[in-house]
Design a protein around this motif. Structure first.
Motif, PDB file in Angstrom:
ATOM      1  N   HIS A  12      45.662  37.458  96.779  1.00 56.26           N
ATOM      2  CA  HIS A  12      46.778  38.351  96.846  1.00 56.26           C
ATOM      3  C   HIS A  12      47.837  37.468  96.544  1.00 56.26           C
ATOM      4  N   ILE A  13      48.758  37.718  95.724  1.00 61.85           N
ATOM      5  CA  ILE A  13      49.953  36.897  95.231  1.00 61.85           C
ATOM      6  C   ILE A  13      51.037  37.678  95.493  1.00 61.85           C
ATOM      7  N   GLY A  14      52.033  37.056  96.286  1.00 58.31           N
ATOM      8  CA  GLY A  14      53.128  37.457  96.948  1.00 58.31           C
ATOM      9  C   GLY A  14      54.408  37.613  95.699  1.00 58.31           C
ATOM     10  N   ASP A  15      55.222  38.614  96.063  1.00 61.77           N
ATOM     11  CA  ASP A  15      56.331  38.826  95.036  1.00 61.77           C
ATOM     12  C   ASP A  15      57.553  38.266  95.348  1.00 61.77           C
ATOM     13  N   GLY A  16      57.647  37.519  96.522  1.00 61.12           N
ATOM     14  CA  GLY A  16      58.919  36.661  96.732  1.00 61.12           C
ATOM     15  C   GLY A  16      60.047  37.480  97.282  1.00 61.12           C
ATOM     16  N   GLU A  17      59.910  38.794  97.446  1.00 66.29           N
ATOM     17  CA  GLU A  17      60.895  39.671  98.155  1.00 66.29           C
ATOM     18  C   GLU A  17      61.060  39.390  99.579  1.00 66.29           C
ATOM     19  N   PRO A  72      44.812  45.867  82.069  1.00 60.62           N
ATOM     20  CA  PRO A  72      45.726  44.981  82.656  1.00 60.62           C
ATOM     21  C   PRO A  72      45.502  44.803  84.136  1.00 60.62           C
ATOM     22  N   ASP A  73      46.181  43.792  84.801  1.00 64.99           N
ATOM     23  CA  ASP A  73      45.866  43.451  86.189  1.00 64.99           C
ATOM     24  C   ASP A  73      47.209  42.819  86.544  1.00 64.99           C
ATOM     25  N   ASP A  74      47.712  43.707  87.603  1.00 69.97           N
ATOM     26  CA  ASP A  74      49.020  43.314  88.226  1.00 69.97           C
ATOM     27  C   ASP A  74      49.001  41.884  88.977  1.00 69.97           C
ATOM     28  N   GLY A  75      47.920  41.394  89.581  1.00 70.18           N
ATOM     29  CA  GLY A  75      47.768  40.347  90.429  1.00 70.18           C
ATOM     30  C   GLY A  75      47.692  39.136  89.153  1.00 70.18           C
ATOM     31  N   LEU A  76      46.876  39.105  88.138  1.00 68.26           N
ATOM     32  CA  LEU A  76      46.755  38.224  87.114  1.00 68.26           C
ATOM     33  C   LEU A  76      48.042  37.940  86.461  1.00 68.26           C
ATOM     34  N   ALA A  77      48.897  39.131  86.229  1.00 69.81           N
ATOM     35  CA  ALA A  77      50.054  39.010  85.425  1.00 69.81           C
ATOM     36  C   ALA A  77      51.082  38.268  86.458  1.00 69.81           C
ATOM     37  N   ARG A  78      51.105  38.566  87.921  1.00 63.29           N
ATOM     38  CA  ARG A  78      51.894  37.888  88.474  1.00 63.29           C
ATOM     39  C   ARG A  78      51.693  36.185  88.746  1.00 63.29           C
ATOM     40  N   ALA A  79      50.519  35.951  88.589  1.00 65.38           N
ATOM     41  CA  ALA A  79      49.914  34.351  88.656  1.00 65.38           C
ATOM     42  C   ALA A  79      50.419  33.849  87.501  1.00 65.38           C
ATOM     43  N   ILE A  80      50.355  34.564  86.283  1.00 66.85           N
ATOM     44  CA  ILE A  80      50.955  34.034  85.009  1.00 66.85           C
ATOM     45  C   ILE A  80      52.376  33.891  84.900  1.00 66.85           C
ATOM     46  N   THR A  81      52.977  34.747  85.611  1.00 67.18           N
ATOM     47  CA  THR A  81      54.538  34.639  85.665  1.00 67.18           C
ATOM     48  C   THR A  81      55.016  33.430  86.650  1.00 67.18           C
ATOM     49  N   VAL A  82      54.360  33.468  87.825  1.00 67.54           N
ATOM     50  CA  VAL A  82      54.611  32.210  88.613  1.00 67.54           C
ATOM     51  C   VAL A  82      54.264  31.066  88.194  1.00 67.54           C
ATOM     52  N   SER A  83      53.405  30.780  87.549  1.00 73.53           N
ATOM     53  CA  SER A  83      52.955  29.546  86.763  1.00 73.53           C
ATOM     54  C   SER A  83      53.963  29.081  85.704  1.00 73.53           C
ATOM     55  N   THR A  84      54.573  30.199  85.020  1.00 79.99           N
ATOM     56  CA  THR A  84      55.632  29.658  83.929  1.00 79.99           C
ATOM     57  C   THR A  84      56.977  29.727  84.669  1.00 79.99           C
ATOM     58  N   THR A 114      40.248  34.148  79.230  1.00 75.91           N
ATOM     59  CA  THR A 114      39.506  34.188  77.917  1.00 75.91           C
ATOM     60  C   THR A 114      38.618  35.303  78.091  1.00 75.91           C
ATOM     61  N   GLY A 115      38.520  35.660  76.705  1.00 81.46           N
ATOM     62  CA  GLY A 115      37.733  36.921  76.631  1.00 81.46           C
ATOM     63  C   GLY A 115      37.555  37.622  75.421  1.00 81.46           C
ATOM     64  N   PRO A 116      36.620  38.855  75.134  1.00 80.01           N
ATOM     65  CA  PRO A 116      36.556  39.260  73.924  1.00 80.01           C
ATOM     66  C   PRO A 116      37.718  40.193  73.893  1.00 80.01           C
ATOM     67  N   LYS A 117      38.021  40.772  72.665  1.00 80.62           N
ATOM     68  CA  LYS A 117      39.071  41.450  72.332  1.00 80.62           C
ATOM     69  C   LYS A 117      39.107  42.928  73.122  1.00 80.62           C
ATOM     70  N   ASP A 118      37.849  43.165  73.494  1.00 76.65           N
ATOM     71  CA  ASP A 118      37.829  44.707  74.307  1.00 76.65           C
ATOM     72  C   ASP A 118      36.629  44.701  75.484  1.00 76.65           C
ATOM     73  N   GLY A 119      36.891  43.543  76.200  1.00 77.48           N
ATOM     74  CA  GLY A 119      36.124  43.637  77.383  1.00 77.48           C
ATOM     75  C   GLY A 119      36.741  42.816  78.591  1.00 77.48           C
ATOM     76  N   PRO A 120      35.925  42.765  79.599  1.00 76.75           N
ATOM     77  CA  PRO A 120      36.626  41.924  80.673  1.00 76.75           C
ATOM     78  C   PRO A 120      37.110  40.479  80.350  1.00 76.75           C
ATOM     79  N   ARG A 121      38.046  39.820  81.105  1.00 72.50           N
ATOM     80  CA  ARG A 121      38.558  38.631  80.879  1.00 72.50           C
ATOM     81  C   ARG A 121      37.997  37.842  82.013  1.00 72.50           C
ATOM     82  N   THR A 122      37.785  36.577  81.614  1.00 71.47           N
ATOM     83  CA  THR A 122      37.601  35.556  82.650  1.00 71.47           C
ATOM     84  C   THR A 122      39.004  34.664  82.799  1.00 71.47           C
ATOM     85  N   TRP A 123      39.109  34.198  84.110  1.00 72.03           N
ATOM     86  CA  TRP A 123      40.601  33.629  84.252  1.00 72.03           C
ATOM     87  C   TRP A 123      40.226  32.490  85.257  1.00 72.03           C
TER      88      TRP A 123
END
Length: 142
Positions: A12-17, A72-84, A114-123
């Motif tokens: 679980h990744i927090g939003d900082g609010e 799409p995955d909100d948690g992974l998107a949040r991790a990417i946002t935090v890391s950048t 990483t992953g294919p164009k139309d399948g699940p991604r590994t992170w």
């Protein structure tokens, strides 16, 4: 005790609010590796004879996480946002079922997806504790 599987682990990744922080969960299967290391401190003096007296100092906590997820995955998107972000810091909770194994502020390093164009991604990405954790109990059981 039943065998735990990746489907039982969730990050679980927090939003900082404030005052009420929301958390996004990275979906899919999750694997993790926890490491707590402490630097050796030399406490010996010239009067200790043949004995070198050592102890351990501050701990460094590293958690490496990885998994597979459908986008799409909100948690992974949040991790990417935090890391950048400039601070690279967020509050996280690592749960196994309903049990909190780790909770606290971490710095999130490079995120790999990483992953294919139309399948699940590994992170995967690494986190290090950037403050004293509120929960640090990797041996907790339900």
């Amino acid at each position: 005790m039943a065998t735990k599987q990746g489907k039982d682990s969730r990050l679980h990744i927090g939003d900082g609010e404030t005052p009420t922080e929301g958390f996004d969960i990275i979906g899919g299967e999750t694997s993790w590796e926890y490491s707590s290391a402490a630097q050796e401190l030399d406490e010996s003096s010239k009067d200790d004879g043949d004995i070198a007296a050592f102890s351990f100092g501050q701990r460094k906590i590293t958690i490496k996480v990885s998994g597979i997820v459908k986008l799409p995955d909100d948690g992974l998107a949040r991790a990417i946002t935090v890391s950048t972000s400039l601070t690279k810091k967020a509050n996280v909770k690592l749960l196994e079922g309903a049990v909190v194994l780790y909770a606290g502020e971490v710095a999130i390093g490079n995120v790999n997806v990483t992953g294919p164009k139309d399948g699940p991604r590994t992170w995967s990405f690494d986190m290090v504790a950037s403050a004293v954790p509120t929960t640090d109990n990797m041996a907790a059981v339900a």
